[in-house]
Design a protein around this motif. Structure first.
Motif, short mmCIF file in Angstrom:
data_model
loop_
_atom_site.label_atom_id
_atom_site.label_comp_id
_atom_site.label_asym_id
_atom_site.label_seq_id
_atom_site.Cartn_x
_atom_site.Cartn_y
_atom_site.Cartn_z
N VAL A 97 0.84 -1.20 0.00
CA VAL A 97 0.00 0.00 0.00
C VAL A 97 0.87 1.25 0.00
O VAL A 97 0.61 2.21 -0.73
CB VAL A 97 -0.95 0.00 1.21
CG1 VAL A 97 -1.72 1.32 1.30
CG2 VAL A 97 -1.92 -1.17 1.13
N VAL A 98 1.92 1.25 0.80
CA VAL A 98 2.81 2.40 0.88
C VAL A 98 3.50 2.64 -0.46
O VAL A 98 3.58 3.78 -0.94
CB VAL A 98 3.85 2.20 1.99
CG1 VAL A 98 4.94 3.27 1.94
CG2 VAL A 98 3.17 2.21 3.36
N ALA A 101 1.02 4.11 -2.84
CA ALA A 101 0.73 5.49 -2.48
C ALA A 101 1.83 6.42 -2.99
O ALA A 101 1.57 7.53 -3.46
CB ALA A 101 0.59 5.62 -0.97
N ASN A 102 3.06 5.97 -2.92
CA ASN A 102 4.18 6.74 -3.47
C ASN A 102 4.01 6.90 -4.98
O ASN A 102 4.17 8.00 -5.52
CB ASN A 102 5.49 6.04 -3.13
CG ASN A 102 6.71 6.70 -3.78
OD1 ASN A 102 6.90 6.61 -4.99
ND2 ASN A 102 7.54 7.33 -2.98
N ALA A 103 3.68 5.81 -5.66
CA ALA A 103 3.57 5.84 -7.12
C ALA A 103 2.47 6.79 -7.59
O ALA A 103 2.61 7.45 -8.62
CB ALA A 103 3.31 4.44 -7.65
N TRP A 117 5.43 -1.96 11.42
CA TRP A 117 4.79 -2.64 10.30
C TRP A 117 5.85 -3.22 9.38
O TRP A 117 7.01 -2.81 9.39
CB TRP A 117 3.86 -1.70 9.53
CG TRP A 117 4.48 -0.42 9.06
CD1 TRP A 117 4.72 0.70 9.80
CD2 TRP A 117 4.98 -0.13 7.75
NE1 TRP A 117 5.31 1.68 9.03
CE2 TRP A 117 5.49 1.20 7.78
CE3 TRP A 117 5.05 -0.85 6.55
CZ2 TRP A 117 6.05 1.81 6.66
CZ3 TRP A 117 5.60 -0.25 5.44
CH2 TRP A 117 6.09 1.07 5.50
N ASN A 118 5.46 -4.19 8.58
CA ASN A 118 6.39 -4.87 7.69
C ASN A 118 6.71 -3.96 6.50
O ASN A 118 5.86 -3.72 5.65
CB ASN A 118 5.78 -6.19 7.20
CG ASN A 118 6.77 -7.05 6.47
OD1 ASN A 118 7.57 -6.57 5.67
ND2 ASN A 118 6.73 -8.35 6.74
N ALA A 122 7.43 -2.20 0.83
CA ALA A 122 7.48 -0.78 0.47
C ALA A 122 8.66 -0.47 -0.44
O ALA A 122 8.67 0.57 -1.11
CB ALA A 122 7.55 0.08 1.72
N MET A 123 9.67 -1.33 -0.46
CA MET A 123 10.84 -1.13 -1.31
C MET A 123 11.46 0.25 -1.08
O MET A 123 11.82 0.96 -2.02
CB MET A 123 10.46 -1.31 -2.78
CG MET A 123 9.93 -2.68 -3.13
SD MET A 123 11.20 -3.95 -3.10
CE MET A 123 12.12 -3.55 -4.59
N VAL A 124 11.56 0.64 0.19
CA VAL A 124 12.14 1.90 0.69
C VAL A 124 11.41 3.15 0.20
O VAL A 124 11.87 4.26 0.42
CB VAL A 124 13.66 2.03 0.40
CG1 VAL A 124 14.42 0.86 0.93
CG2 VAL A 124 13.95 2.26 -1.07
N THR A 125 10.24 3.00 -0.44
CA THR A 125 9.49 4.17 -0.87
C THR A 125 8.97 4.98 0.31
O THR A 125 8.63 6.16 0.16
CB THR A 125 8.30 3.77 -1.77
OG1 THR A 125 7.50 2.78 -1.08
CG2 THR A 125 8.79 3.18 -3.08
N ASP A 126 8.87 4.36 1.49
CA ASP A 126 8.41 5.08 2.68
C ASP A 126 9.35 6.22 3.04
O ASP A 126 8.95 7.18 3.72
CB ASP A 126 8.25 4.13 3.86
CG ASP A 126 9.50 3.31 4.15
OD1 ASP A 126 9.96 2.60 3.24
OD2 ASP A 126 10.02 3.41 5.28
#
Length: 230
Positions: A97-98, A101-103, A117-118, A122-126
């Motif tokens: 989801v994160v 949301a970035n994309a 959270w896991n 997120a592939m560091v997009t957070d």
């Protein structure tokens, strides 16, 4: 920067030439190699990335940019919708989801419930997003009311209207529940609008990460300026 205000990977000092794609690419590696040619000038450039190459999962427009500079630019370009997901267990979908949301350029992501959270999905997009944590639904509701954001619950709830036949509010928080139980009663009761995604198979619900992508894309189709997309 380009005339539209969008970042340009070749935004160097006057007279400097940006490296061509053939000079960027390193066979067998993701991303781009060290910068070739005169060193570009600007606070957004990262000296280490310029010297060693940029292997991050970022669009070309942000190659060699400092992480903080990318985050600042994304915040400036962000759409006026937020995304919230309840973290009631160790849900692997939160990372997905994160990343989505970035994309789609969300203004922020809200984790409701457990703080941890896991992050793998997120592939560091957070690191490039505005992240918020609320111990319970009340904190999220207070944030939404203070910022005049409509709360849109996404779930197969009684009385929910079909996403495909509904206009999503422009300024809103899209609410997604934990995988399995869905949205908690507190979040359901606070929602200004509840939407469901049309399904035609035997399963009662679809994956929370998939549902989030569908609804965010619906918001983009309705409200986003597609000329600003990459």
């Amino acid at each position: 920067m380009t005339g539209s205000g969008e970042p340009d990977p070749g935004d160097a000092a006057p007279g400097d030439a940006a490296p061509g794609p053939s000079e960027w690419q390193v066979p067998g590696q993701v991303g781009v190699g060290p910068w070739t040619g005169p060193t570009p000038v600007g606070d957004h450039w990262d000296p280490e990335l310029l010297a060693e190459g940029d292997r991050r999962n970022v669009v070309d427009a942000y190659r060699y940019w400092r992480r903080e500079a990318v985050a600042e630019e994304l915040a400036r370009r962000a759409h006026p919708f937020h995304v919230a997901i309840e973290n009631l267990g160790h849900d692997h979908n939160i990372g997905t989801v994160v990343r989505t949301a970035n994309a789609f350029g969300a203004a922020g992501v809200h984790i409701v419930g457990r703080r941890r959270w896991n992050r793998r999905g997120a592939m560091v997009t957070d690191r490039y997003l505005s992240l918020h944590h609320h111990p319970d639904a009340g904190g999220l509701v207070d944030f939404a009311r203070a910022h005049r954001l409509a709360l849109v619950a996404v779930d197969n709830l009684p009385g929910a209207v079909r996403l495909e036949e509904t206009a999503l509010p422009r300024d809103c928080v899209l609410l997604f529940g934990a995988e399995g139980p869905g949205l908690s009663p507190a979040v359901r009761d606070a929602a200004d609008l509840a939407v469901s995604i049309a399904q035609f198979g035997s399963t009662r619900s679809i994956n929370a990460g998939v549902a989030a992508g569908i609804v965010m894309h619906a918001w983009v189709r309705e409200h986003a300026d597609l000329t600003a997309a990459w």
